[in-house]
Design a protein around this motif. Structure first.
Motif, short mmCIF file in Angstrom:
data_model
loop_
_atom_site.label_atom_id
_atom_site.label_comp_id
_atom_site.label_asym_id
_atom_site.label_seq_id
_atom_site.Cartn_x
_atom_site.Cartn_y
_atom_site.Cartn_z
N VAL A 159 -9.01 6.38 -23.85
CA VAL A 159 -9.53 6.39 -22.54
C VAL A 159 -10.87 7.17 -22.46
O VAL A 159 -10.71 8.46 -22.90
CB VAL A 159 -8.68 6.95 -21.40
CG1 VAL A 159 -9.14 6.59 -19.84
CG2 VAL A 159 -7.40 6.06 -21.65
N ASP A 216 -13.05 7.62 -19.84
CA ASP A 216 -13.13 8.32 -18.74
C ASP A 216 -14.48 8.36 -17.85
O ASP A 216 -14.34 8.19 -16.71
CB ASP A 216 -12.58 9.72 -18.74
CG ASP A 216 -11.09 9.91 -18.67
OD1 ASP A 216 -10.21 9.30 -17.65
OD2 ASP A 216 -10.42 10.49 -19.69
N TYR A 243 -12.79 2.42 -19.98
CA TYR A 243 -13.85 2.95 -19.77
C TYR A 243 -14.88 3.29 -20.92
O TYR A 243 -15.33 4.34 -20.96
CB TYR A 243 -13.56 4.33 -19.09
CG TYR A 243 -12.84 4.27 -17.79
CD1 TYR A 243 -13.10 3.36 -16.66
CD2 TYR A 243 -11.59 4.67 -17.81
CE1 TYR A 243 -12.38 3.20 -15.65
CE2 TYR A 243 -10.73 4.64 -16.60
CZ TYR A 243 -10.95 3.72 -15.56
OH TYR A 243 -10.19 3.71 -14.70
N ARG A 267 -7.28 11.02 -23.61
CA ARG A 267 -8.28 10.90 -22.48
C ARG A 267 -9.62 11.83 -22.62
O ARG A 267 -9.40 12.57 -23.40
CB ARG A 267 -7.86 11.43 -21.00
CG ARG A 267 -6.28 10.54 -20.82
CD ARG A 267 -6.26 10.58 -19.21
NE ARG A 267 -7.32 9.81 -18.62
CZ ARG A 267 -7.11 9.46 -17.49
NH1 ARG A 267 -5.68 9.39 -16.75
NH2 ARG A 267 -7.99 8.97 -16.79
N GLY A 268 -10.59 11.56 -21.84
CA GLY A 268 -11.88 12.38 -22.27
C GLY A 268 -12.56 12.16 -23.63
O GLY A 268 -13.27 13.08 -24.06
N ARG A 297 -5.78 15.40 -23.40
CA ARG A 297 -7.14 15.15 -22.92
C ARG A 297 -8.15 16.22 -23.48
O ARG A 297 -7.85 17.39 -23.75
CB ARG A 297 -6.94 15.71 -21.39
CG ARG A 297 -8.33 15.41 -20.53
CD ARG A 297 -8.30 15.85 -19.18
NE ARG A 297 -9.68 15.66 -18.47
CZ ARG A 297 -9.93 14.47 -17.99
NH1 ARG A 297 -9.12 13.48 -17.96
NH2 ARG A 297 -11.07 14.45 -17.30
N CYS A 307 -0.95 6.81 -17.36
CA CYS A 307 -1.70 8.17 -17.15
C CYS A 307 -0.63 8.97 -16.48
O CYS A 307 -0.79 10.32 -16.46
CB CYS A 307 -2.82 7.98 -16.40
SG CYS A 307 -2.82 7.56 -14.53
#
Length: 974
Positions: A758, A760, A790, A730-731, A704, A974
């Protein structure tokens, strides 16, 4: 044993190459230790062979093994001390005195002295063993372990899956007919059929054939398969039945609640059930009756229970008057020969076979009609090329061994003692698993790694290490070596019941219960497997012998976890399975964890009870630890910094720790860490920046990206050149510059197979720089699965997506600003495509195919999506049109052929979609689901809709005008 001694000698060679000595005078002790072990190594091959028949030799080998483990621990302690002090951060903390160029701090004389004293004591013990050796007149061998040259040759041999059950056709028909016929006992609602016979006859295989028969499939409403094994775990069995029924809550605790839920059945209706209970041993009817009574509440007439067992008494206890027994006998000599030749002669020429058939026939006679024995011996002889090698097997003294305990047959000894030394260790270690356990290949390889079976020092002889660099020269990754070792054991029939992934690679397997019993026999003084269920007197936590090195505990709620007392000190593997309903026992264990100082493997599967306070600084005392598994501890939020003192740690599994928020700040000190398993850790936000120093890291499942200055950044991925497998990032909305994305160097990580990007953020108006960031995140061309979630960036998709020539699966979700779909038609390897939640895509057209269809090519038709078999389109609210300019013309052979292999099509929640192109409904299509698409539903209405003729022949078809209840969509891994 040979492998253990070889490992120690290689460790000694490495120490001799170090520039730092322990203390003055210890060089002579190290030299003496090396000389003694080399003298022993030269005769080990003969000693291991003779110990089967000679009790005194066996005792000598056991003494040698015990001291060898102790020597290994001391040398590992020394290497760990050097490793710790070579860490620059630790040197500063330990002392301010000058350090040696190697990094060793001279203020640590006390530590060096302790280790030197231990080596002297071990030398004194070893001298006695060397002196005893001379009394046995062992024959000297190569000392490198039999079969080293053979190992390289065997790696090219394929695993043979026996395609049928030889000689059991009549048995198969009889059992199937018993399942399909009425009850022989008048009025019996739940008829019980027992397949009875000795081990190795193929009872489970017969049951599996009947279970999978098409006629049996259609005859019963519900089929359930449960592997029972020994001991009879009524709680586990009941839970598996409940999960198979799919009736409701499967997280229930306690037999009463589980049985009550089973008794409710499916929607309160009685159904015709087939329940297979494989490998039943218990003769206690009270363990079985409560479950049977619950099944009677939901079973309609005609329901059957099929059990396999070795004992006729078990069959009687299970069914009383409602039992029909089917006895399985040995195979005829003719059928044994058919099975033998299928395996032993599979890769031989006719001339070679003719030379060996006479010997083969005599060997088959020694198998006494047992299919497993035939299979084991044939798998062994498959690798023997000469007549003399076959003659040696026929005349082996191991055939004369009487069964030392139930299910340990001479054929298993023959195959085992033909293995190279290291493979003997790998096989026998499998005794730590319960009987009938589903073994995950990846997990097994990691356990082997933790025990040192895959180290480079076990793969090469002394000369390889001496002439190499100080750190040794690793010619193969440990993971690759583990794969090869597993493959060799599988080719020799030590594993069976293989499960494979979509690429045909084995991911899971089992061991036949006889083979497992053999492994347990070999490890009876080193491995202890205990189920503590609270029904017996409280376990006192005293191991039966101080020689126990591997311990597996299966705990239930009613018992208090034992505090380690006697004979735990030398345990190297501790695997604990628990239902997590009693925290006191875990506290007791973890408060004493520092006493288990020899641990290499620690697996704490404690359910929801493990909390930070239990993982105290004491865990940092486990300096030998290579494998730490804390997976699926659902309360754990943070981890103690003491974990960062585990300098030898190679595998750290945190999978399923759903509430874990942070990793320890000092994680960067774990330079040997190769696997950081952190999938299903949805709340893990902080990964320390020091992780970028772990250049040996192979697995990092999830990262992340955040704005904390002390956290690991996207660009830091560039340091982790060896990453492989799957990675979720992520992020990504926090990444503002494409330069940081380029620093991650994803395109160079050729070991990556799955990549999830991702972003997010659900803010659809943001993402001005996302196009450049995504473009800079170009994955390697070897990627097989890609997911993008996203994205708030502009309409253009990354250019590199069309260069993923090996990608098989693509998921594109919630890319809010994309107005067109990416040109994926040219991806020849693409098999599965999912597109969902694209809020601005109004049309699927020419761009989707990725090629110009307006011009006919001279060479005839081209193909878009040539290998796509599964397509899903979901929640495309503004999508109206789906059409192309020039679809294929089969009559002229020009244009574009689109999705010729499509097998499954799902269209959901596309309320404005007017029609589907007819190419989607070709003859390959077998599954069609349309849901929440009112216009399409009308077009495909049965016998009335304009497009009904196109789908009328599809075997599995579902058209629903209204959608199911919407659920939150999240990335799958996830």
């Amino acid at each position: 044993m040979e492998n253990l001694v070889s490992t120690i000698l290689n460790q000694l060679a490495m120490i001799a190459l170090e520039e730092v000595n322990l203390v003055r005078g210890v060089d002579a002790e190290l030299e003496k230790l090396t000389d003694n072990l080399q003298a022993i190594q030269a005769v080990l091959e003969d000693a291991e062979r003779r110990q089967v028949m000679e009790a005194t030799v066996k005792l000598w080998v056991e003494k040698l093994k015990d001291i060898s483990y102790d020597i290994d621990d001391v040398l590992d302690e020394w290497n760990t001390a050097l490793l710790k002090l070579q860490n620059s951060e630790d040197v500063k903390k330990v002392c301010s005195l000058p350090t040696h160029p190697s990094g060793f701090c001279f203020c640590q004389v006390g530590l060096r002295h302790v280790i030197a004293v231990k080596i002297k004591e071990l030398n004194a013990r070893l001298v006695d063993i060397v002196n005893q050796k001379n009394a046995y007149n062992f024959a000297s061998g190569t000392g490198t372990g039999r079969g080293n040259q053979e190992t390289s040759r065997l790696l090219t041999t394929s695993i043979i899956d026996v395609p049928k059950v030889f000689g059991r056709e009549k048995d198969t028909d009889n059992i199937r007919n018993m399942l399909l016929s009425g009850s022989s006992t008048e009025g019996a609602t739940l008829r019980i059929i027992s397949i009875v016979g000795m081990g190795g006859l193929g009872k489970t295989t017969l049951a599996r054939l009947a279970f999978n028969d098409a006629g049996v499939e259609s005859h019963f409403d519900k089929k359930i398969w449960v592997c029972v094994s020994d001991p009879f775990d009524d709680s586990r069995i009941s839970k598996e039945i409940l999960e198979s029924l799919g009736t409701g809550n499967t997280d229930l605790v306690g037999m009463g609640a589980i049985l009550e839920e089973i008794g409710k059945g499916i929607s309160g209706k009685k159904i015709k059930i087939l329940l297979v209970l494989d490998d039943v041993w218990t003769e206690d009817s009270t363990r079985w009756e409560p479950l049977r009574n619950s099944l009677l509440k939901i079973a309609s007439p005609g329901s059957k229970i099929l059990i396999t067992t070795r004992k006729e008494k078990v069959a009687m206890v299970m069914g009383s008057r409602t039992t029909d027994m089917y006895h399985v006998g040995i195979l005829s000599l003719e059928k044994c020969w058919d099975l033998f030749t299928h395996l032993a002669f599979s890769e031989r020429t006719g001339e070679d076979r003719k030379k060996l058939e006479g010997l083969g026939g005599e060997i088959v006679k020694k198998c006494k009609g047992l299919p497993l024995v035939v299979k084991t011996v044939a798998s062994l002889l498959r690798f023997k090329k000469s007549e003399q090698q076959w003659q040696n097997v026929l005349e082996s003294e191991l055939w004369n061994i009487e069964k030392v305990e139930e299910d340990v047959f001479p054929a298993l000894f023959l195959s085992y003692y033909d293995l190279p030394s290291i493979l003997k260790h790998c096989f026998s270690y499998c005794a730590i698993f319960p009987q009938d356990h589903v073994i995950k290949k990846g997990e097994l390889i990691m356990l082997w790694m933790a025990q040192g079976f895959l180290n480079k020092t076990t793969q090469h002889n002394m000369m390889d290490v001496v002439v190499g660099s100080k750190k040794g020269k690793e010619t193969k990754d440990m993971e690759m070596v583990g794969e090869e070792y597993f493959h060799e054991l599988a080719t020799r029939s030590f594993f069976q019941d293989f499960e494979k992934d979509e690429n045909g690679e084995i991911v899971k397997c089992k061991m036949h219960d006889m083979v497992h019993s053999f492994a347990r026999f070999l490890m009876r003084k080193e491995c202890c497997l205990v189920k503590v269920d609270g029904l017996e007197k409280p376990w006192k936590a005293n191991l039966p012998s101080k020689t126990i090195r591997h311990l597996a505990l299966m705990m239930e709620a009613e018992v208090t976890f034992p505090i380690p007392r006697y004979n735990w000190e030398k345990v190297r593997s501790l695997l604990i399975q628990s239902d997590g309903s009693n925290s006191r026992r875990e506290n007791n264990l973890l408060n004493s964890i520092d006493k288990l100082t020899c641990l290499r493997t620690l697996h704490l599967n404690l359910g929801a009870d493990l909390q930070k306070g239990m993982l105290s600084r004491k865990i940092g005392k486990l300096i030998h630890l290579r494998y730490l598994n804390l997976s699926y501890n659902n309360v754990l939020k943070t981890l103690p910094e003491a974990i960062c003192d585990l300098y030898n740690l190679q595998i750290f599994d945190l999978s399923g720790c759903s509430k874990l928020r942070r990793l320890p700040q000092g994680l960067g000190k774990l330079h040997n860490l190769k696997y950081l398993e952190n999938k299903e850790t949805g709340k893990l936000e902080f990964i320390p920046k020091g992780l970028k120093r772990l250049t040996n890291l192979r697995i990092l499942r999830k990262l992340r990206v955040d704005t904390n200055k002390n956290s690991f950044k996207l660009g830091d991925l560039g340091n982790l050149a060896n990453l492989q497998g799957s990675l979720m990032i992520r992020g990504l909305y926090n990444v503002k510059k494409a330069s940081e994305a380029r620093e991650a160097r994803l395109s160079t990580k050729i070991g990556l197979r799955h990549l999830d990007l991702v972003f997010d953020s659900l803010n659809e108006s943001g993402g001005e720089n996302e196009a450049a960031v995504v473009e800079a995140l170009q994955p390697p061309p070897s990627l097989q699965r890609l997911e993008i979630w996203y994205s708030n960036g502009p309409t253009l998709t990354p250019s590199w997506i069309t260069y993923l020539t090996m990608v098989k699966t693509i998921v594109l979700s919630d890319c809010f600003n994309w107005k067109t779909l990416p040109p994926l038609g040219k991806l020849a390897s693409l098999e599965s495509l999912c597109i969902q939640n694209m809020k601005k895509v109004e049309k699927v057209g020419q761009e989707f195919l990725g090629m110009d269809t307006s011009q006919e090519e001279e060479d005839g038709a081209t193909t878009a999506f040539p290998n796509l078999t599964k397509l899903a389109v979901d929640n495309m609210a503004v999508l109206e049109d789906w059409e192309y300019v020039n679809p294929s013309s089969k009559s002229s052979g020009t244009g574009v052929i689109i999705m010729p292999r499509l097998h499954s099509l799902t269209i959901k929640r596309c309320p404005n979609l007017k029609a589907l192109p007819h190419h989607l409904f070709q003859h390959q299509l077998r599954e069609l689901s349309i849901e929440g698409c009112p216009i399409l539903s009308q077009r495909f209405e049965e016998r009335k809709g304009v497009d009904w003729p196109y789908i009328s022949r599809i075997p599995k078809c579902s058209i629903e005008p209204t959608p199911e209840t919407l659920s939150l969509t999240v990335p799958s891994s996830c």
